[in-house]
Motif scaffolding. Structure first.
Motif, PDB file in Angstrom:
ATOM      1  N   HIS A 114       0.820  -1.225   0.000  1.00 20.69           N
ATOM      2  CA  HIS A 114       0.000   0.000   0.000  1.00 20.69           C
ATOM      3  C   HIS A 114       0.857   1.280   0.000  1.00 20.69           C
ATOM      4  O   HIS A 114       0.530   2.253  -0.691  1.00 20.69           O
ATOM      5  N   HIS A 118       1.073   4.367  -2.738  1.00 20.26           N
ATOM      6  CA  HIS A 118       0.914   5.824  -2.587  1.00 20.26           C
ATOM      7  C   HIS A 118       1.928   6.565  -3.457  1.00 20.26           C
ATOM      8  O   HIS A 118       1.595   7.534  -4.132  1.00 20.26           O
ATOM      9  N   SER A 151       0.713   9.788   5.413  1.00 24.31           N
ATOM     10  CA  SER A 151      -0.675   9.339   5.452  1.00 24.31           C
ATOM     11  C   SER A 151      -1.142   9.299   6.897  1.00 24.31           C
ATOM     12  O   SER A 151      -0.498   9.847   7.786  1.00 24.31           O
ATOM     13  N   ASP A 327      -6.484   7.253  -0.134  1.00 27.29           N
ATOM     14  CA  ASP A 327      -6.470   5.875  -0.637  1.00 27.29           C
ATOM     15  C   ASP A 327      -7.317   5.683  -1.896  1.00 27.29           C
ATOM     16  O   ASP A 327      -8.468   6.121  -1.950  1.00 27.29           O
TER      17      ASP A 327
HETATM   18 ZN    ZN Z   1      -3.060   5.085   2.484  1.00 26.70          ZN
END
Ligand code: ZN
Ligand code: KG4
Length: 356
Positions: A114, A118, A151, A327
């Motif tokens: 993940h 980003h 984040s 996201d």
């Molecule tokens: Zn994220």
């Protein structure tokens, strides 16, 4: 190469279709269903609630992404899916969906981290082929690059020497930048997630009223720490209350600006220091906090200073479209395109603790 991306690591359910060709990735569709309003009621994400919402949204979101892209599963070359880090219940929904598509339609799976996803939001060209600036995006991003991922769960600085070639330089020792925005927002009575609300309020604030510490701003490493900032804001709020001053809108605005300024100062200083040390040609911003316009503006000013003002180097700044900072599955599909490890459905498992 046509890739379906799936992202379900936390409270957003997203599916996207991208078309990757040579050194360009075009976005065909990007559908996001968020359960934020449910988490706003509890002041934060309760994992069971997030997982339940993921299950509700996943199939409609995947079919919408395919139909928006005017394609169907049979035309896909691969499915890229976030397999970690994140909340296990949420991650499983995406991973199991990808595995099912892979098994039933005989399509390979690309597992995507993940956080790396980003960073790859910077490589997504939005739909229009007429948008020349974005069309040439990949060609403009030169390596080595310094990637700042800011984040809700991470504040990490990475050295990117090429596609798939990352070295972690530093990260937060406690709260992430987004987490600091959210926790301080909660302290100020602002709705979750507080980052966008703090940004809005900071615009109306008096810049001279409060100043908070800049944790680790001068440290020799590339680590961050934001929990002390939260304590400093808490102390200020307690001081005001001890003087029987209620938290009026104006005071909240002023505290919001001082919070934002402290976070921006630390993030920009450390990122530019890393860029200088490693001779970076590009800086890539990413993550939900990178949607903050004041942060983008400050980076833009600092990175365009003539060489010599900030050291003997010049660096180009990149930031994804704001909609691709939080996201989304477009970034996951894009990361999958550039780092395609094609697996079969049996070879992938969700890993909530995944790091770099
Ligand atoms: Zn994220
Ligand atoms: O990347 P993201 O969507 O989710 C994670 O992977 O964590 O980031 C969410 C975080 C939240 O903490 C939110 O408050 C913050 O990004 N955020 C912002 C802004 N928009 C979202 N922080 C500051 N300013 C914003 N405009």
């Amino acid at each position: 190469m046509t890739i379906l991306g799936i992202e379900t690591s936390c409270d957003e359910t997203s599916a996207a279709v991208i078309e990757g060709e040579k050194r360009r990735v075009f976005l065909k569709s990007n559908v996001i269903a968020t359960s934020l309003s449910i988490h706003a009621q509890t002041g934060g994400v309760i994992p069971e609630n997030a997982a339940r919402e993921q299950i509700k949204h996943i199939l409609p979101v995947v079919s919408q992404a395919l139909s928006d892209a005017k394609t169907d599963v049979s035309q896909l070359d691969a499915v890229a899916v976030t397999y970690g880090p994140g909340l296990i219940g949420s991650l499983l929904v995406g991973v199991e969906t990808a595995k099912t598509i892979s098994y039933v339609f005989n399509k390979p799976i690309i597992p995507v981290n993940h956080m790396i996803g980003h960073i790859y939001a910077n490589f997504v060209s939005e739909n229009s082929k007429l948008d020349a600036r974005r069309y040439a995006l990949d060609a403009q991003i030169e390596f080595p690059a310094i990637a700042l991922v800011v984040s809700g769960g991470h504040t990490d600085l990475l050295l990117m020497k090429g596609h798939g070639d990352f070295e972690l330089l530093g990260g937060t020792r406690d709260d992430a930048a987004g987490e600091a925005f959210d926790k301080i927002g909660r302290l100020l009575g602002l709705p979750y997630p507080a980052g966008p609300e703090i940004e809005k309020r900071a615009k109306k604030a008096n810049p001279k009223r409060f100043r908070f510490p800049r944790p680790l701003i001068g440290s020799a490493d590339f680590d961050f720490s934001f929990s002390g900032l939260k304590t400093a804001v808490l102390r200020e709020v307690q001081n005001l209350e001890a003087r029987h001053l209620t938290l009026e809108a104006e005071t909240i605005n002023d505290l919001a600006l001082a919070t934002q300024e402290s976070i921006i100062d630390v993030l920009t200083k450390k990122t530019l220091k890393a860029a200088e040390k490693f001779g970076a040609k590009s800086i890539l911003l990413s993550g939900g906090v990178a949607a903050n316009q004041s942060l983008r503006d400050r980076f833009s000013v600092l990175s365009s200073l003539p060489a010599g003002r900030q050291g003997q180097f010049s660096v180009k700044l990149f930031a994804p479209a704001k909609s691709l900072c939080t996201d989304n599955a477009a970034m996951i599909a894009c990361a999958g395109f550039y780092n395609s490890t094609l697996l079969t459905w049996k070879d992938i498992t969700a890993n909530p603790e995944l790091y770099y």
